[in-house]
Design an enzyme around this catalytic site. Sequence first.
Site, mmCIF file in Angstrom:
data_model
loop_
_atom_site.group_PDB
_atom_site.id
_atom_site.type_symbol
_atom_site.label_atom_id
_atom_site.label_comp_id
_atom_site.label_asym_id
_atom_site.label_seq_id
_atom_site.Cartn_x
_atom_site.Cartn_y
_atom_site.Cartn_z
ATOM 1 N N ASP A 151 -7.005 4.547 -4.763
ATOM 2 C CA ASP A 151 -7.622 4.423 -3.431
ATOM 3 C C ASP A 151 -8.246 5.791 -3.169
ATOM 4 O O ASP A 151 -8.434 6.588 -4.112
ATOM 5 C CB ASP A 151 -6.577 4.062 -2.360
ATOM 6 C CG ASP A 151 -7.223 3.665 -1.031
ATOM 7 O OD1 ASP A 151 -7.819 2.580 -0.951
ATOM 8 O OD2 ASP A 151 -7.169 4.450 -0.060
ATOM 9 N N LYS A 176 0.855 -1.189 0.000
ATOM 10 C CA LYS A 176 0.000 0.000 0.000
ATOM 11 C C LYS A 176 0.884 1.229 0.000
ATOM 12 O O LYS A 176 2.027 1.169 0.473
ATOM 13 C CB LYS A 176 -0.897 0.007 1.257
ATOM 14 C CG LYS A 176 -2.095 0.923 1.155
ATOM 15 C CD LYS A 176 -3.267 0.273 0.426
ATOM 16 C CE LYS A 176 -4.381 1.249 0.187
ATOM 17 N NZ LYS A 176 -5.584 0.613 -0.365
HETATM 18 P P1 NDP Z 1 -13.009 7.969 -2.841
HETATM 19 O O1 NDP Z 1 -11.947 8.967 -2.608
HETATM 20 O O2 NDP Z 1 -13.546 7.772 -4.204
HETATM 21 O O3 NDP Z 1 -14.254 8.257 -1.884
HETATM 22 C C1 NDP Z 1 -14.132 8.315 -0.497
HETATM 23 C C2 NDP Z 1 -15.446 8.762 0.086
HETATM 24 O O4 NDP Z 1 -15.366 8.708 1.499
HETATM 25 C C3 NDP Z 1 -15.798 10.198 -0.266
HETATM 26 O O5 NDP Z 1 -17.183 10.334 -0.275
HETATM 27 C C4 NDP Z 1 -15.159 10.976 0.887
HETATM 28 O O6 NDP Z 1 -15.771 12.241 1.123
HETATM 29 C C5 NDP Z 1 -15.420 10.034 2.052
HETATM 30 N N1 NDP Z 1 -14.353 10.178 3.045
HETATM 31 C C6 NDP Z 1 -13.021 9.975 2.876
HETATM 32 N N2 NDP Z 1 -12.351 10.234 4.005
HETATM 33 C C7 NDP Z 1 -13.281 10.606 4.903
HETATM 34 C C8 NDP Z 1 -13.220 10.995 6.258
HETATM 35 N N3 NDP Z 1 -12.056 11.057 6.918
HETATM 36 N N4 NDP Z 1 -14.397 11.303 6.877
HETATM 37 C C9 NDP Z 1 -15.566 11.228 6.206
HETATM 38 N N5 NDP Z 1 -15.682 10.883 4.924
HETATM 39 C C10 NDP Z 1 -14.558 10.568 4.290
HETATM 40 O O7 NDP Z 1 -12.438 6.588 -2.255
HETATM 41 P P2 NDP Z 1 -12.915 5.111 -2.540
HETATM 42 O O8 NDP Z 1 -14.380 5.070 -2.728
HETATM 43 O O9 NDP Z 1 -12.026 4.547 -3.592
HETATM 44 O O10 NDP Z 1 -12.503 4.376 -1.186
HETATM 45 C C11 NDP Z 1 -13.375 4.295 -0.059
HETATM 46 C C12 NDP Z 1 -12.888 3.205 0.878
HETATM 47 O O11 NDP Z 1 -12.865 1.947 0.185
HETATM 48 C C13 NDP Z 1 -11.467 3.375 1.425
HETATM 49 O O12 NDP Z 1 -11.417 2.804 2.717
HETATM 50 C C14 NDP Z 1 -10.629 2.529 0.470
HETATM 51 O O13 NDP Z 1 -9.427 2.118 1.060
HETATM 52 C C15 NDP Z 1 -11.584 1.365 0.263
HETATM 53 N N6 NDP Z 1 -11.336 0.578 -0.937
HETATM 54 C C16 NDP Z 1 -11.370 1.155 -2.172
HETATM 55 C C17 NDP Z 1 -11.178 0.376 -3.290
HETATM 56 C C18 NDP Z 1 -11.305 0.925 -4.672
HETATM 57 O O14 NDP Z 1 -11.265 0.128 -5.619
HETATM 58 N N7 NDP Z 1 -11.516 2.212 -4.858
HETATM 59 C C19 NDP Z 1 -10.854 -1.065 -3.184
HETATM 60 C C20 NDP Z 1 -10.920 -1.582 -1.840
HETATM 61 C C21 NDP Z 1 -11.126 -0.763 -0.767
HETATM 62 P P3 NDP Z 1 -15.030 13.559 0.619
HETATM 63 O O15 NDP Z 1 -15.089 13.510 -0.872
HETATM 64 O O16 NDP Z 1 -15.813 14.679 1.209
HETATM 65 O O17 NDP Z 1 -13.622 13.467 1.149
#
Ligand code: NDP
Length: 448
Positions: free
Chosen positions: A166, A126
């Site tokens: 991510d 990672k």
């Molecule tokens: P994105 O950046 O596309 O979206 C993240 C979302 O979560 C946004 O809506 C963001 O809001 C919100 N968010 C992020 N940090 C915070 C925080 N500290 N407090 C509140 N809201 C938060 O990321 P992903 O959708 O790709 O990833 C989401 C999760 O899934 C993570 O844990 C990632 O590690 C996991 N994951 C992702 C994969 C992938 O293929 N994308 C694969 C496996 C796991 P805002 O825009 O306002 O920051």
Amino acid sequence: MSYVDEIYDRVVEQNPAQPEFHQAVKEVLESLRVVIEKNEEEFKRDALLERLTTPERQLLFRVPWVDDKGQVQVNNAYRVQFNSAIGPYKGGLRLHPSVNLGIIKFLGFEQVFKNSLTGLPIGGGKGGSDFDPKGKSDREVMAFCQSFMSELFKYIGADTDVPAGDIGTGAREIGFMYGQYKRLTGLYEGVLTGKGLSYGGSLARTEATGYGLLYMTEEMLKCNGVDIKGKTVAVSGSGNVAIYAIEKAIQLGAKPVTCSDSTGWVYDPEGIDVALLKEVKEVNRARLTEYAAKRKSAEYHDKAKEKNNQWIIKVDIALPCATQNELNLDDAKALVSNGVIAVCEGANMPTTLEATQYFQKNKVYFVPGKAANAGGVATSALEMSQNSERLSWTFEEVDSKLKNIMVNIFHNLDDAAKKYGMEGDYVAGANIAGFLKVADAMKAQGIV
Ligand code: NDP
């Protein structure tokens, strides 16, 4: 003191001020206790748990870049190559101000087991940086990504370490990083996944994590005699995972009624309008206030003004898809008192340990992220296969492979839980099934 407890103490002592890493290790070690204690002497002699909890390599570097005002900015960046026993390191790059070494280590550690569960030949790693792409111009994001890759390229490669997206790293960032890698090495190879379709990306990679989460949720419920059709769903987040989880939930006949971002959350009792959500988040890169303004049935809740979050809404299924530790014990109590049946993690470790235990105690079906969100990395591995073959598969081909992988993962962890006398404990099942393959490969490769 047992070997498992000894190792947990060692991890805490040797990795101070890294609470997320301690939490991830604790959860895994607790599940492995029953396996380790059967053969403790041998595991201890081989220092298998010491090796499993210590990354093979940790890279820390600075990323200098120039902002639009001509000011030089400097960010901290990381790549943790955790374990390569079953294949090249594989795992995403997170760009978010909260990123530090402990967060990257927790994510890398989880990735080892997740990647093993997919059944595909990929090790765990990672990386990321405390750079925040939010509010930056495209030129600033490019400047950061090029500088970041100018250091990282020395340590990655199609057969050694293959990063992906991510939080904060989407198609735009992957494109800039890939361009710089190619420029520096002269190689057109599958060194990153999540690439655009015009330059080696895979169809269905964008959808894969969210879709995979729903394929697993559907299979798990089916095996417990529950039909997902007609169920209401609370989703958190509104990024890549959340959007496609909502889309697939609708396709399967369920009704997602919430989503969130870091500033607020939406309750839409008529069901989230996924086309509008995509327009707001993927096209306009805007806040959820814009969704609420355009959708009559939606209520907007501002996180700065309210203590509550989307977990107070009465639903059958909860899918946390935002970030780590976003669902705590109080949230779990609210969900249970509202009759939630299942919680499946789309994000990595979104549920605190206490909340997880509360769900399990109250007989809520609980599937951990390392299994439930493995569809993303599995499809990344399918992207690597297509890059090696110099071929592109159709959306349907990739999607059907993804579905098979998710169904298989569920049965593997279900079987492992049953085999070790913990039927229905999918956390233990996932950790044990993921561990056994990695441990076997580590033993076979000797002390390295
Ligand atoms: P994105 O950046 O596309 O979206 C993240 C979302 O979560 C946004 O809506 C963001 O809001 C919100 N968010 C992020 N940090 C915070 C925080 N500290 N407090 C509140 N809201 C938060 O990321 P992903 O959708 O790709 O990833 C989401 C999760 O899934 C993570 O844990 C990632 O590690 C996991 N994951 C992702 C994969 C992938 O293929 N994308 C694969 C496996 C796991 P805002 O825009 O306002 O920051």
